[in-house]
Design an enzyme around this catalytic site. Structure first.
Site, mmCIF file in Angstrom:
data_model
loop_
_atom_site.group_PDB
_atom_site.id
_atom_site.type_symbol
_atom_site.label_atom_id
_atom_site.label_comp_id
_atom_site.label_asym_id
_atom_site.label_seq_id
_atom_site.Cartn_x
_atom_site.Cartn_y
_atom_site.Cartn_z
ATOM 1 N N GLU A 44 -3.644 3.684 1.967
ATOM 2 C CA GLU A 44 -3.919 3.779 3.402
ATOM 3 C C GLU A 44 -4.063 5.249 3.752
ATOM 4 O O GLU A 44 -3.105 6.012 3.657
ATOM 5 C CB GLU A 44 -2.767 3.176 4.205
ATOM 6 C CG GLU A 44 -2.878 3.416 5.699
ATOM 7 C CD GLU A 44 -1.592 3.096 6.438
ATOM 8 O OE1 GLU A 44 -1.275 3.822 7.392
ATOM 9 O OE2 GLU A 44 -0.896 2.134 6.050
ATOM 10 N N HIS A 102 0.824 -1.207 0.000
ATOM 11 C CA HIS A 102 0.000 0.000 0.000
ATOM 12 C C HIS A 102 0.858 1.256 0.000
ATOM 13 O O HIS A 102 2.058 1.198 0.235
ATOM 14 C CB HIS A 102 -0.952 0.032 1.209
ATOM 15 C CG HIS A 102 -0.252 0.127 2.534
ATOM 16 N ND1 HIS A 102 0.039 -0.975 3.290
ATOM 17 C CD2 HIS A 102 0.217 1.185 3.220
ATOM 18 C CE1 HIS A 102 0.649 -0.607 4.396
ATOM 19 N NE2 HIS A 102 0.772 0.714 4.379
ATOM 20 N N HIS A 117 3.053 11.225 -6.239
ATOM 21 C CA HIS A 117 1.639 11.103 -6.577
ATOM 22 C C HIS A 117 1.201 9.641 -6.546
ATOM 23 O O HIS A 117 2.018 8.735 -6.556
ATOM 24 C CB HIS A 117 1.344 11.709 -7.953
ATOM 25 C CG HIS A 117 1.997 10.992 -9.087
ATOM 26 N ND1 HIS A 117 3.229 11.353 -9.585
ATOM 27 C CD2 HIS A 117 1.602 9.921 -9.823
ATOM 28 C CE1 HIS A 117 3.555 10.543 -10.577
ATOM 29 N NE2 HIS A 117 2.589 9.661 -10.747
ATOM 30 N N GLU A 122 -2.603 10.915 -10.390
ATOM 31 C CA GLU A 122 -2.486 10.788 -11.839
ATOM 32 C C GLU A 122 -3.518 9.780 -12.327
ATOM 33 O O GLU A 122 -3.618 8.678 -11.782
ATOM 34 C CB GLU A 122 -1.086 10.308 -12.220
ATOM 35 C CG GLU A 122 -0.892 10.155 -13.715
ATOM 36 C CD GLU A 122 0.509 9.665 -14.070
ATOM 37 O OE1 GLU A 122 0.870 9.793 -15.241
ATOM 38 O OE2 GLU A 122 1.219 9.147 -13.182
#
Length: 138
Positions: A55, A5, A73, A116
């Site tokens: 998360e 994550h 990003h 993005e």
């Protein structure tokens, strides 16, 4: 090795969930409230994607995040970049880098996290996106 994550610190859980879930279409998969540590962790993922999660970390005590606590990003492959950008725009989200090329766009979360959006394949350029200027930074 397996990607697990990306952690993003948020300052308002409701605003963040509205953006990530109602806007981007992610789903909450689990949540942890830690009273002793004074934080909440909310894990999100794209529907049907058993891979990496986002998360959202909400620290109950206010804090300013600078320096090494921020990053570049998040990126998501999407089925229809034009429809998603229109949906986000209708929610009041600024399209910082419009999908002029039918392939890529950038938006920001309520906490300024750059997201993005990458079209699965490429769509032909179409208005109003093709001539829309950039807004702010991403």
């Amino acid at each position: 090795m397996k990607y697990l994550h990306t952690m993003v610190r948020v300052t308002n859980v409701d605003e963040s969930l509205r953006f990530y879930c109602q806007g981007l279409g992610l789903e909450e998969v689990r949540r942890t409230e830690n009273e002793k540590g004074r934080f909440t962790l909310i894990f999100l993922r794209a529907p049907g994607d058993q891979g990496g999660e986002v998360e959202l970390t909400y620290n109950w005590d206010p804090e300013t995040y600078t320096g090494g606590r921020n990053f570049g990003h998040l990126a998501y492959r999407v089925q229809d970049i034009y429809a998603l950008c229109k949906h986000l725009q209708d929610m009041g989200v600024v399209i910082n880098r419009p999908p002029r090329d039918g392939h890529m766009a950038f938006v920001r979360s309520p906490d300024g996290i750059s997201i993005e959006l990458i079209q699965d394949g490429t769509l032909p350029p179409q208005e109003p996106w093709a001539s829309m200027p950039n807004t702010g930074a991403w």
